[in-house]
Scaffold this active site. Sequence first.
Site, PDB file in Angstrom:
ATOM      1  N   ASP A  70       0.817  -1.125  -0.029  1.00 55.93           N
ATOM      2  CA  ASP A  70       0.011  -0.194  -0.010  1.00 55.93           C
ATOM      3  C   ASP A  70       0.918   1.176  -0.035  1.00 55.93           C
ATOM      4  O   ASP A  70       1.775   1.421   0.659  1.00 55.93           O
ATOM      5  CB  ASP A  70      -0.884  -0.099   1.113  1.00 55.93           C
ATOM      6  CG  ASP A  70      -1.974   1.312   1.356  1.00 55.93           C
ATOM      7  OD1 ASP A  70      -2.795   1.343   0.513  1.00 55.93           O
ATOM      8  OD2 ASP A  70      -1.472   1.909   2.136  1.00 55.93           O
ATOM      9  N   GLU A 109       1.626  -0.548  -5.043  1.00 61.19           N
ATOM     10  CA  GLU A 109       0.755   0.637  -5.198  1.00 61.19           C
ATOM     11  C   GLU A 109       1.771   1.864  -5.696  1.00 61.19           C
ATOM     12  O   GLU A 109       1.881   2.699  -4.690  1.00 61.19           O
ATOM     13  CB  GLU A 109      -0.412   0.726  -4.216  1.00 61.19           C
ATOM     14  CG  GLU A 109      -1.237   1.993  -4.807  1.00 61.19           C
ATOM     15  CD  GLU A 109      -2.008   2.757  -3.576  1.00 61.19           C
ATOM     16  OE1 GLU A 109      -2.924   3.364  -3.826  1.00 61.19           O
ATOM     17  OE2 GLU A 109      -1.631   2.887  -2.479  1.00 61.19           O
TER      18      GLU A 109
HETATM   19  C1  GLC Z   1      -4.096   3.541  -0.745  1.00 56.35           C
HETATM   20  C2  GLC Z   1      -5.148   2.608  -0.451  1.00 56.35           C
HETATM   21  C3  GLC Z   1      -6.588   3.517  -0.152  1.00 56.35           C
HETATM   22  C4  GLC Z   1      -5.907   4.015   1.431  1.00 56.35           C
HETATM   23  C5  GLC Z   1      -4.482   4.751   1.323  1.00 56.35           C
HETATM   24  C6  GLC Z   1      -3.959   4.795   2.727  1.00 56.35           C
HETATM   25  O1  GLC Z   1      -4.235   4.207  -1.587  1.00 56.35           O
HETATM   26  O2  GLC Z   1      -5.602   2.021  -1.698  1.00 56.35           O
HETATM   27  O3  GLC Z   1      -7.641   2.914  -0.123  1.00 56.35           O
HETATM   28  O4  GLC Z   1      -7.036   4.887   1.831  1.00 56.35           O
HETATM   29  O5  GLC Z   1      -3.705   3.769   0.717  1.00 56.35           O
HETATM   30  O6  GLC Z   1      -3.770   3.488   3.305  1.00 56.35           O
END
Ligand code: GLC
Length: 522
Positions: A203, A253
Amino acid sequence: MAEPAWWQRGAIYQIYPRSFADADGDGVGDLRGIITRLGYLSALGVEAVWLSPVFASPMADFGYDVSDYCDIDPTFGTLADMDELIAQCHAAGMKIVLDWVPNHSSDRHPWFVASRSSRDDPKRDWYVWRDPAPGGGPPNDWLSTFRACGSAWTLDAPTGQYYLHSFMPEQPDLNWDNPEVEAAMHDVLRFWLDRGVDGFRLDAIAKIAKDPLLRDHVGAARRHDEDWETIHPRLRGIRVVVDEYEDRMIVGEVALQDLHRVVSYLKSGDQLHLAHNFVFAELEWEADGFRTSIDDFEALAEGRAWPAWFLANHDKPRVASRFAADGQGPRRARAVALMLYALRGTPFVYQGEELGLPDAEIPVDRVVDVDGRDPERAPLPWRRPSAAGPGGGFTTGEPWLPLVADAERLCVEAQDEDPRSTLALVRRLAALRAEFRVLQTGAQRSVDAAEPVLAWLREDASDRLLAAVNFAAAETPLGVGDGAGGRGTLVLSTDPDRAEGEVDLGALALAPSEAVLVRLPR
Ligand code: GLC
């Protein structure tokens, strides 16, 4: 190309556990609900499932605020349920990927509770604490990713310092410049790897490397709150841990708008296996933009970085709503499915995209997310509400968010019976990808086609497949030039009225938003 890895072969399906299937009737999805639906995922031909976080959490950000990385939140079940889910996924021939949230914990995590307790606490430096700016106020100009939260800093009055949070104040950033934090987070990986999980989605991964001097953005040539040079050794450190185990995968991500930077997280072979590509994910619906983005990735990758493709997740409007101009949303959702499965790289399918779901309408008094993401998080409609009740087979209770308005027509049960449905199309795409090795590992090149058509070829020693997407809301001649003319066999169209079989490419006109897959002579 050598035998593809599992994470290259087929689609990775994202489950948003709160909204997938609710076994205990409390209106929120859970692990036992997922276990009851593994047959559905198997029939969909998914290679792996990725679960958004299910760890202990006060749910300020619905699980992305973790208060214990090594336990399951009671909303979702128990560690024993997770062990069973892992075992059952494996028994069904699927891998399971968990969501690791390394940049921040919950403010209720014992680490943060200790850290905030005093300036001298041994855990103080596990988070990012700073004195107020000389004139008072936050230490620098960094902002939370969530617009509604404003500054990325919150003052903790008892100790007189600010702490950093790249997201909500309930999500304090861990201090990755402290080696103890890095070691503790590596242990979290080992905890789950030991239990048999096959990989992790990392993440907000670019955020674990920030300018240690915490300088302002303003006046700087680049952002200082993410993607600092330290990202590369940190990714390598994570990869070393994952490589202590066999056949595991990490997908980041990588929410950056610079493809060079995205590819730099992949290309060396000792960092990420896959990256979510936000340059691609944020494109307008326009053939040239897609072509450029696809070709740019291939060019930068130089054959050393494996692509991954996604257009939807739990943070983005659904494809059918986002590209809804000219009433084409549902048709474009089908075209996108074909694109994801036919491009060279790993398709990521967000739950409900296989049904072509639109965003749900959320009345103001039902809004729960800080950043407007409730519409794409609506529970999955499994059965016709007319037969199964208002929970649509998702729950016997009151769903935590309203279902899509048209659940009666869009639910799994209805689409399962309809060979023309989007669900049937996605099952077919998965089957074709399994059948045609060229779709998994074949070379890829763009084919000259005039706007609004996007076309590309997949080739290997045994097969040649042409894929084409009509981005227009009107009928458009395929019009492909070099190397792809002549005759072919239409293998699949997203338009249920199109007949399969022999086609003359020169005479082929694509219906509005139609995408096709045509087998060419070798
Ligand atoms: C990422 C997740 C999102 C979350 C953020 C903080 O972007 O996909 O849903 O709010 O991280 O963890």
